[in-house]
Design an enzyme around this catalytic site. Structure first.
Site, short mmCIF file in Angstrom:
data_model
loop_
_atom_site.label_atom_id
_atom_site.label_comp_id
_atom_site.label_asym_id
_atom_site.label_seq_id
_atom_site.Cartn_x
_atom_site.Cartn_y
_atom_site.Cartn_z
N VAL A 106 32.64 45.00 41.93
CA VAL A 106 33.86 45.81 42.09
C VAL A 106 34.43 46.17 40.72
CG1 VAL A 106 36.23 45.78 43.00
CG2 VAL A 106 34.37 44.75 44.33
N ALA A 153 42.07 35.25 40.41
CA ALA A 153 43.53 35.21 40.20
C ALA A 153 44.12 36.60 40.01
CB ALA A 153 43.85 34.34 38.99
N ASP A 161 36.16 54.84 47.72
CA ASP A 161 36.08 56.30 47.63
C ASP A 161 35.74 56.89 49.01
OD1 ASP A 161 36.36 56.10 44.73
OD2 ASP A 161 34.34 55.27 44.81
N HIS A 171 31.00 55.53 40.70
CA HIS A 171 32.40 55.28 41.04
C HIS A 171 33.24 55.66 39.82
CE1 HIS A 171 36.18 53.60 42.19
NE2 HIS A 171 36.17 52.83 41.13
P1 NAX Z 1 43.35 42.17 37.49
O1 NAX Z 1 43.47 42.40 36.02
O2 NAX Z 1 44.57 41.97 38.31
O3 NAX Z 1 42.41 40.91 37.72
C1 NAX Z 1 41.19 40.73 37.08
C2 NAX Z 1 40.95 39.24 37.00
O4 NAX Z 1 39.64 39.04 36.49
C3 NAX Z 1 41.92 38.50 36.06
O5 NAX Z 1 42.53 37.44 36.76
C4 NAX Z 1 41.01 38.00 34.94
O6 NAX Z 1 41.42 36.76 34.41
C5 NAX Z 1 39.67 37.90 35.66
N1 NAX Z 1 38.51 37.87 34.79
C6 NAX Z 1 38.30 38.53 33.62
N2 NAX Z 1 37.13 38.17 33.09
C7 NAX Z 1 36.56 37.29 33.93
C8 NAX Z 1 35.36 36.54 33.90
N3 NAX Z 1 34.50 36.66 32.89
N4 NAX Z 1 35.10 35.71 34.93
C9 NAX Z 1 35.97 35.56 35.94
N5 NAX Z 1 37.15 36.22 36.01
C10 NAX Z 1 37.44 37.08 35.02
O7 NAX Z 1 42.47 43.38 38.02
P2 NAX Z 1 42.30 43.91 39.52
O8 NAX Z 1 43.36 44.89 39.83
O9 NAX Z 1 42.12 42.74 40.42
O10 NAX Z 1 40.95 44.74 39.39
C11 NAX Z 1 39.71 44.13 39.12
C12 NAX Z 1 38.65 45.15 38.79
O11 NAX Z 1 38.42 46.03 39.88
C13 NAX Z 1 38.99 46.06 37.62
O12 NAX Z 1 37.85 46.16 36.77
C14 NAX Z 1 39.28 47.39 38.28
O13 NAX Z 1 39.03 48.47 37.41
C15 NAX Z 1 38.29 47.36 39.41
N6 NAX Z 1 38.51 48.28 40.53
C16 NAX Z 1 37.41 48.82 41.11
C17 NAX Z 1 37.49 49.67 42.19
C18 NAX Z 1 36.27 50.24 42.83
O14 NAX Z 1 36.42 51.06 43.75
N7 NAX Z 1 35.03 49.91 42.44
C19 NAX Z 1 38.81 50.07 42.74
C20 NAX Z 1 39.92 49.16 42.37
C21 NAX Z 1 39.86 48.58 40.97
O15 NAX Z 1 40.39 49.52 40.10
#
Ligand code: NAX
Length: 327
Positions: free
Chosen positions: A128, A12, A158, A186
């Site tokens: 991710v 979501a 990246d 990362h």
């Molecule tokens: P959002 O906060 O929009 O969405 C995260 C979702 O994960 C929320 O809907 C939350 O309810 C859900 N969630 C939390 N705990 C959970 C669990 N135990 N089981 C299932 N769902 C759970 O974040 P978003 O912008 O979508 O980013 C997600 C993650 O990607 C973050 O940790 C962010 O830092 C990371 N990223 C990683 C990148 C990479 O290059 N590796 C780049 C983009 C991003 O910053």
């Protein structure tokens, strides 16, 4: 052929919203492979994920064989062939690193256990959610029956950012550039390496011919691009992150193009002096659903110092999660 089960956590969230439609359209596994989507969310976000599932239904994607939404990790990973672990606990104001690692341990430990308990024997995992490399290590350590190499973390965003910056600098297209590498974590310490990159067959570093630009402009621009996106957009990278997740799994499953490689954070086998077991980014090629580290690259002094610094940070993170009893 039976549909491939693809589990997405954090379904979501904003990356989830940019990711799911592309998976269902065939961008992840190709135009001939049907998919079952399993969306895992926390209870408070299940309703929102169900809303996204309704929209997925409304796209009438021919390749989408089914969608399930759940807050139960065991169900979400049962029979999973591909798992995209996007949901994570972000760092909030005043949060210490230990708190961040602990909160993420609370997510990635049970998810690792659920993957161990029920995933398909060919499971491939991409983490991710940040801190991605260390979260992948936590999940991996709680899935002792799954081959360790199936746990990977994402540095493809990246990699793609570096391609785009280099293309702009040299006045070429991203397609003209091959063999670029992201090394390490990362994080801000990551090292985008152009010394082996080729631009239409010519060495990229020689074409740039400006070490100061590499050190003071290119590397920090790539490493801090996430912060620049937040500053400009008022929200973190989402569509580009989803795109990179698609690229990572697509190439892992379907292979990297001949004459090129990509970057994936994978458990080190000790190559290039990276301690064994650390989930660090390397240059890799993929074929037949397996990746291998590109061997035999000469690492100059400029690169060595930067690779070592990023790897040292990963070692510190590993030791911190060990200290917290998370692995
Ligand atoms: P959002 O906060 O929009 O969405 C995260 C979702 O994960 C929320 O809907 C939350 O309810 C859900 N969630 C939390 N705990 C959970 C669990 N135990 N089981 C299932 N769902 C759970 O974040 P978003 O912008 O979508 O980013 C997600 C993650 O990607 C973050 O940790 C962010 O830092 C990371 N990223 C990683 C990148 C990479 O290059 N590796 C780049 C983009 C991003 O910053």
């Amino acid at each position: 052929m039976a549909p491939v089960n693809v589990t997405v956590t954090g379904a979501a969230g904003q990356i989830g919203y940019a990711l799911l439609f592309r998976i269902a359209s065939g961008a992840l596994l190709g135009p001939d492979t049907k998919v079952n989507l399993r969306l895992l969310e926390i209870p408070a976000a299940v309703k929102a994920a169900e809303g996204t599932a309704m929209e997925l239904d409304d796209c009438a994607f021919p390749l989408l064989a089914g969608i399930e939404v759940t807050d139960d990790a065991k169900k979400a990973f049962d029979g999973a062939n591909v798992a995209l672990l996007v949901g994570a606990r972000p760092r909030t104001k005043g949060m210490e690193r230990g708190d961040l690692l602990e909160a993420n341990g609370g997510i990635f430990k049970p998810q690792g256990e659920a993957i161990n308990a029920g995933a398909a024997s060919d499971i491939k995992v991409l983490v991710v959610g940040n801190p991605a490399n260390t979260n992948a290590l936590i999940a991996q350590q709680h899935a002792p029956d799954v081959p360790a190499g199936r746990f990977t973390a994402m540095t493809r965003l990246d990699h793609n950012r570096a391609l785009s910056q280099l293309a702009t600098k040299l006045g070429v297209t991203v397609e003209d550039i091959k063999k670029l590498t992201i090394w390490g974590n990362h994080s801000a310490t990551q090292y985008p390496d152009v010394f082996h990159a080729e631009v239409n067959g010519k060495n990229a570093a020689e074409l740039v011919n400006d070490e100061a630009w590499l050190a003071d402009s290119f590397i920090p621009t790539v490493a801090k691009r996430g912060a620049a996106i937040i500053e400009a957009r008022g929200a973190s990278s989402a569509a580009s992150a989803a795109n990179a997740a698609i690229d990572h799994v697509h190439d892992w499953v379907l292979g990297t193009p001949a004459g090129d490689w990509t970057s994936m954070a994978i458990p080190s086998d000790g190559s290039y002096g990276v301690p064994e077991g650390i989930i660090s980014s390397f240059p890799v090629t993929c074929a037949d659903g397996e990746y291998s580290i590109v061997q035999g690259l000469e690492v100059n002094e400029f690169s060595r110092a930067r690779i070592d610094a990023s790897v040292a940070e990963l070692v510190e993170e590993r030791d911190a999660v060990k200290g917290l009893g998370l692995i």
